[in-house]
Design a protein around this motif. Structure first.
Motif, PDB file in Angstrom:
ATOM      1  N   SER A  88     -27.130   9.443  -9.146  1.00  0.00           N
ATOM      2  CA  SER A  88     -27.605   8.297  -8.365  1.00  0.00           C
ATOM      3  C   SER A  88     -27.435   8.545  -6.872  1.00  0.00           C
ATOM      4  O   SER A  88     -28.290   8.148  -6.073  1.00  0.00           O
ATOM      5  CB  SER A  88     -26.853   7.032  -8.790  1.00  0.00           C
ATOM      6  OG  SER A  88     -25.494   7.081  -8.388  1.00  0.00           O
ATOM      7  N   LEU A  89     -26.339   9.221  -6.471  1.00  0.00           N
ATOM      8  CA  LEU A  89     -26.146   9.533  -5.053  1.00  0.00           C
ATOM      9  C   LEU A  89     -27.204  10.511  -4.563  1.00  0.00           C
ATOM     10  O   LEU A  89     -27.745  10.355  -3.457  1.00  0.00           O
ATOM     11  CB  LEU A  89     -24.746  10.105  -4.823  1.00  0.00           C
ATOM     12  CG  LEU A  89     -23.553   9.165  -5.069  1.00  0.00           C
ATOM     13  CD1 LEU A  89     -22.258   9.857  -4.654  1.00  0.00           C
ATOM     14  CD2 LEU A  89     -23.717   7.852  -4.333  1.00  0.00           C
ATOM     15  N   ARG A  90     -27.497  11.528  -5.373  1.00  0.00           N
ATOM     16  CA  ARG A  90     -28.526  12.499  -4.973  1.00  0.00           C
ATOM     17  C   ARG A  90     -29.895  11.832  -4.874  1.00  0.00           C
ATOM     18  O   ARG A  90     -30.668  12.097  -3.932  1.00  0.00           O
ATOM     19  CB  ARG A  90     -28.573  13.663  -5.969  1.00  0.00           C
ATOM     20  CG  ARG A  90     -27.359  14.575  -5.917  1.00  0.00           C
ATOM     21  CD  ARG A  90     -27.646  15.880  -6.656  1.00  0.00           C
ATOM     22  NE  ARG A  90     -27.941  15.649  -8.063  1.00  0.00           N
ATOM     23  CZ  ARG A  90     -27.034  15.634  -9.037  1.00  0.00           C
ATOM     24  NH1 ARG A  90     -25.754  15.829  -8.740  1.00  0.00           N
ATOM     25  NH2 ARG A  90     -27.394  15.434 -10.297  1.00  0.00           N
ATOM     26  N   LYS A  91     -30.191  10.981  -5.846  1.00  0.00           N
ATOM     27  CA  LYS A  91     -31.497  10.307  -5.852  1.00  0.00           C
ATOM     28  C   LYS A  91     -31.641   9.410  -4.626  1.00  0.00           C
ATOM     29  O   LYS A  91     -32.704   9.386  -3.976  1.00  0.00           O
ATOM     30  CB  LYS A  91     -31.630   9.479  -7.132  1.00  0.00           C
ATOM     31  CG  LYS A  91     -32.963   8.761  -7.277  1.00  0.00           C
ATOM     32  CD  LYS A  91     -33.017   8.007  -8.599  1.00  0.00           C
ATOM     33  CE  LYS A  91     -34.347   7.269  -8.740  1.00  0.00           C
ATOM     34  NZ  LYS A  91     -34.421   6.507 -10.016  1.00  0.00           N
ATOM     35  N   THR A  92     -30.573   8.687  -4.292  1.00  0.00           N
ATOM     36  CA  THR A  92     -30.606   7.811  -3.121  1.00  0.00           C
ATOM     37  C   THR A  92     -30.770   8.619  -1.838  1.00  0.00           C
ATOM     38  O   THR A  92     -31.571   8.261  -0.961  1.00  0.00           O
ATOM     39  CB  THR A  92     -29.314   6.980  -3.045  1.00  0.00           C
ATOM     40  OG1 THR A  92     -29.207   6.174  -4.220  1.00  0.00           O
ATOM     41  CG2 THR A  92     -29.313   6.087  -1.828  1.00  0.00           C
ATOM     42  N   ALA A  93     -30.020   9.722  -1.719  1.00  0.00           N
ATOM     43  CA  ALA A  93     -30.112  10.556  -0.519  1.00  0.00           C
ATOM     44  C   ALA A  93     -31.513  11.124  -0.366  1.00  0.00           C
ATOM     45  O   ALA A  93     -32.065  11.163   0.748  1.00  0.00           O
ATOM     46  CB  ALA A  93     -29.084  11.680  -0.588  1.00  0.00           C
ATOM     47  N   THR A  94     -32.119  11.551  -1.465  1.00  0.00           N
ATOM     48  CA  THR A  94     -33.479  12.104  -1.422  1.00  0.00           C
ATOM     49  C   THR A  94     -34.475  11.053  -0.956  1.00  0.00           C
ATOM     50  O   THR A  94     -35.358  11.325  -0.124  1.00  0.00           O
ATOM     51  CB  THR A  94     -33.886  12.631  -2.806  1.00  0.00           C
ATOM     52  OG1 THR A  94     -32.987  13.658  -3.207  1.00  0.00           O
ATOM     53  CG2 THR A  94     -35.301  13.189  -2.785  1.00  0.00           C
ATOM     54  N   ALA A  95     -34.338   9.820  -1.482  1.00  0.00           N
ATOM     55  CA  ALA A  95     -35.267   8.753  -1.109  1.00  0.00           C
ATOM     56  C   ALA A  95     -35.123   8.387   0.368  1.00  0.00           C
ATOM     57  O   ALA A  95     -36.117   8.182   1.068  1.00  0.00           O
ATOM     58  CB  ALA A  95     -35.025   7.529  -1.985  1.00  0.00           C
ATOM     59  N   VAL A  96     -33.890   8.308   0.848  1.00  0.00           N
ATOM     60  CA  VAL A  96     -33.662   7.952   2.250  1.00  0.00           C
ATOM     61  C   VAL A  96     -34.211   9.039   3.173  1.00  0.00           C
ATOM     62  O   VAL A  96     -34.890   8.745   4.168  1.00  0.00           O
ATOM     63  CB  VAL A  96     -32.157   7.730   2.512  1.00  0.00           C
ATOM     64  CG1 VAL A  96     -31.878   7.633   4.010  1.00  0.00           C
ATOM     65  CG2 VAL A  96     -31.682   6.468   1.806  1.00  0.00           C
ATOM     66  N   GLU A  97     -33.920  10.285   2.858  1.00  0.00           N
ATOM     67  CA  GLU A  97     -34.404  11.379   3.696  1.00  0.00           C
ATOM     68  C   GLU A  97     -35.919  11.491   3.655  1.00  0.00           C
ATOM     69  O   GLU A  97     -36.561  11.776   4.675  1.00  0.00           O
ATOM     70  CB  GLU A  97     -33.742  12.679   3.250  1.00  0.00           C
ATOM     71  CG  GLU A  97     -32.243  12.708   3.555  1.00  0.00           C
ATOM     72  CD  GLU A  97     -31.512  13.822   2.838  1.00  0.00           C
ATOM     73  OE1 GLU A  97     -32.188  14.615   2.147  1.00  0.00           O
ATOM     74  OE2 GLU A  97     -30.270  13.887   2.944  1.00  0.00           O
ATOM     75  N   ALA A  98     -36.513  11.255   2.485  1.00  0.00           N
ATOM     76  CA  ALA A  98     -37.972  11.296   2.383  1.00  0.00           C
ATOM     77  C   ALA A  98     -38.617  10.180   3.200  1.00  0.00           C
ATOM     78  O   ALA A  98     -39.737  10.328   3.708  1.00  0.00           O
ATOM     79  CB  ALA A  98     -38.405  11.191   0.921  1.00  0.00           C
ATOM     80  N   GLY A  99     -37.890   9.066   3.335  1.00  0.00           N
ATOM     81  CA  GLY A  99     -38.414   7.949   4.119  1.00  0.00           C
ATOM     82  C   GLY A  99     -38.169   8.091   5.606  1.00  0.00           C
ATOM     83  O   GLY A  99     -38.497   7.179   6.373  1.00  0.00           O
ATOM     84  N   GLY A 100     -37.573   9.203   6.028  1.00  0.00           N
ATOM     85  CA  GLY A 100     -37.334   9.439   7.444  1.00  0.00           C
ATOM     86  C   GLY A 100     -36.031   8.861   7.960  1.00  0.00           C
ATOM     87  O   GLY A 100     -35.852   8.737   9.181  1.00  0.00           O
ATOM     88  N   GLY A 101     -35.100   8.527   7.057  1.00  0.00           N
ATOM     89  CA  GLY A 101     -33.837   7.948   7.493  1.00  0.00           C
ATOM     90  C   GLY A 101     -32.869   8.996   8.026  1.00  0.00           C
ATOM     91  O   GLY A 101     -32.896  10.154   7.621  1.00  0.00           O
ATOM     92  N   ARG A 102     -32.005   8.581   8.927  1.00  0.00           N
ATOM     93  CA  ARG A 102     -30.947   9.458   9.415  1.00  0.00           C
ATOM     94  C   ARG A 102     -29.725   8.616   9.779  1.00  0.00           C
ATOM     95  O   ARG A 102     -29.847   7.439  10.136  1.00  0.00           O
ATOM     96  CB  ARG A 102     -31.408  10.276  10.624  1.00  0.00           C
ATOM     97  CG  ARG A 102     -31.795   9.464  11.842  1.00  0.00           C
ATOM     98  CD  ARG A 102     -32.036  10.345  13.044  1.00  0.00           C
ATOM     99  NE  ARG A 102     -32.349   9.594  14.244  1.00  0.00           N
ATOM    100  CZ  ARG A 102     -32.161  10.049  15.472  1.00  0.00           C
ATOM    101  NH1 ARG A 102     -31.658  11.260  15.660  1.00  0.00           N
ATOM    102  NH2 ARG A 102     -32.472   9.309  16.515  1.00  0.00           N
ATOM    103  N   VAL A 103     -28.551   9.233   9.678  1.00  0.00           N
ATOM    104  CA  VAL A 103     -27.295   8.540   9.937  1.00  0.00           C
ATOM    105  C   VAL A 103     -26.838   8.843  11.357  1.00  0.00           C
ATOM    106  O   VAL A 103     -26.742  10.008  11.756  1.00  0.00           O
ATOM    107  CB  VAL A 103     -26.209   8.968   8.931  1.00  0.00           C
ATOM    108  CG1 VAL A 103     -24.867   8.307   9.280  1.00  0.00           C
ATOM    109  CG2 VAL A 103     -26.618   8.590   7.514  1.00  0.00           C
TER     110      VAL A 103
END
Length: 402
Positions: free
Chosen positions: A188-203
């Motif tokens: 679930s963590l990997r899936k969430t990270a992939t979705a956020v990065e694919a959407g252009g998110g950054r921390v």
């Protein structure tokens, strides 16, 4: 050997301004006792500067051994209700009870016994209160000693867990932490990270007082004002007083590395923010907010996992999320509690009231459980009836298909 030790004396400061005089002593005690962020002098001063004691009277109890401060407890005297609709009673409660995660009794390790004996004697000598209400309290040897001394003096005690909390053990590193959790959790963590990065998110991370850091702080408060907490009035960004408190806290704690902020930036707008407090090798998840428009991305899960990864890289050994929710429980290695302690003088109204309240508590819990079950059944029945009416109206409008 004990005869060679300096005599103990208790000093009670009735004025917050007097803390400036003993600031260095409080900080030395706080460090020696490995105190948390909420008992630090910076937290106390930021709270008092913003909220003040109100109409209450501060009572700062200090135990000195010679010229060394070995214990401290920051209280306030107030007239507080014994329950939501109950009578008022003269009460001692913790001084900083706004926006706090937990409270604690500070005492020098190894000197808890004599220090708490002296502190208990001072409290008992004050006739101006009938109830000592401490909540939520971090369990500690000093708290146990204070409780035992007061109870031995005849005060009635009620103690129960007030808040369950989620604890993450990061002492073995982030990879070891992940290995202890299930495959589904890691997926679930990997899936969430992939979705956020694919959407252009950054921390983005803020730790200081530079222009970029203060800009991120303003953006995090804006996220807070958009989250679900704003509807309940518990967010940090809506009310000027809460914004002022968070800003004052940031100016006091961020420069020394005791408060940091992680912000999840998405192309449309900021999606989530988390404030993390640090003391020594421990970190505390103080506030986590997210914009519900991004709920499908699970921004809170993503940001908390990044916060844990950053904490591990910085040498943090334990992360305490301070409040257990279905969200934080998934991250926990173990669950612990913060407790509520109520100590009443004998032959007092609070003692009678709380005794009756505690007797009725199981009945109240049972009634609330039955009410929730009844409400769910009634809601399901109403939904079913509404669906039936909607289907009948549809048939009336379009006729029988046969």
């Amino acid at each position: 050997m004990n005869a060679l030790l300096p005599a103990l004396r208790v000093e009670v400061l009735p004025d917050i301004a007097a803390l400036d005089r003993i600031a260095a002593d409080w900080q030395a005690l706080h460090a020696a006792a490995e105190g948390g962020p909420f008992s630090s002098l910076n937290w106390i001063m930021a709270t008092m500067a913003t909220f003040g004691p109100g109409g209450d009277s501060p009572l700062l109890a200090l135990v000195w051994e010679g010229d060394r401060l070995i214990a401290g407890l920051a209280l306030r005297k107030t007239r507080a209700r014994l329950s939501r609709h109950g009578p008022r009673a003269s009460t001692l409660r913790m001084l900083c009870d706004q926006r706090v995660g937990f409270h604690e009794v500070l005492a020098l390790p190894g000197r808890e016994g004599p220090a708490m004996a002296a502190l208990a004697a001072e409290l008992l000598a004050d006739p101006g209160w009938t109830l000592l209400d401490l909540t939520p309290m971090l369990p500690s040897p000093a708290l146990a000693e204070l409780r035992q001394r007061l109870q031995s003096a005849g005060l009635a005690l009620w103690q129960r867990p007030e808040i369950r909390r989620a604890i993450c053990d990061m002492s073995g590193g982030f990879d070891a932490y992940l290995d202890r959790h299930s495959r589904n959790f890691r997926r679930s963590l990997r899936k969430t990270a992939t979705a956020v990065e694919a959407g252009g998110g950054r921390v983005l991370q803020a730790r200081g007082l530079g222009p970029d850091d203060l800009n991120l702080l303003d953006r995090a408060l804006a996220v807070s004002a958009r989250c679900w907490k704003a509807q309940a009035g518990t967010d940090l960004g809506t009310h000027p007083e809460d914004r002022a408190f968070t800003t004052a806290l940031w100016h006091r704690l961020a420069p020394r590395g005791a408060l940091r902020l992680l912000l999840l930036e998405m192309p449309e707008r900021d999606a989530a923010a988390v404030f993390m407090l640090r003391e020594g090798r421990r970190e505390y998840g103080w506030v986590c907010d997210f914009d519900e428009d991004f709920a499908q991305l699970s921004p809170g899960r993503f940001l908390i996992s990044r916060a844990l990864e950053t904490a591990s890289a910085d040498g943090i050994e334990l992360v305490d999320f301070m409040r257990l929710t279905p969200f934080t429980e998934r991250f926990a290695d173990r669950l612990e509690t913060y407790d509520r302690l109520r100590l009443c003088r004998p032959l007092s109204l609070p003692r009678l009231w709380i005794a009756v309240e505690e007797r009725l508590r199981p009945l109240g819990s049972s009634l609330r459980r039955r009410y929730r079950q009844h409400s769910r059944k009634r809601g399901a029945y109403k939904d079913a009836m509404a669906d039936a009416v909607q289907d009948r109206n549809k048939e009336d409008r379009h006729g029988d298909p046969d």
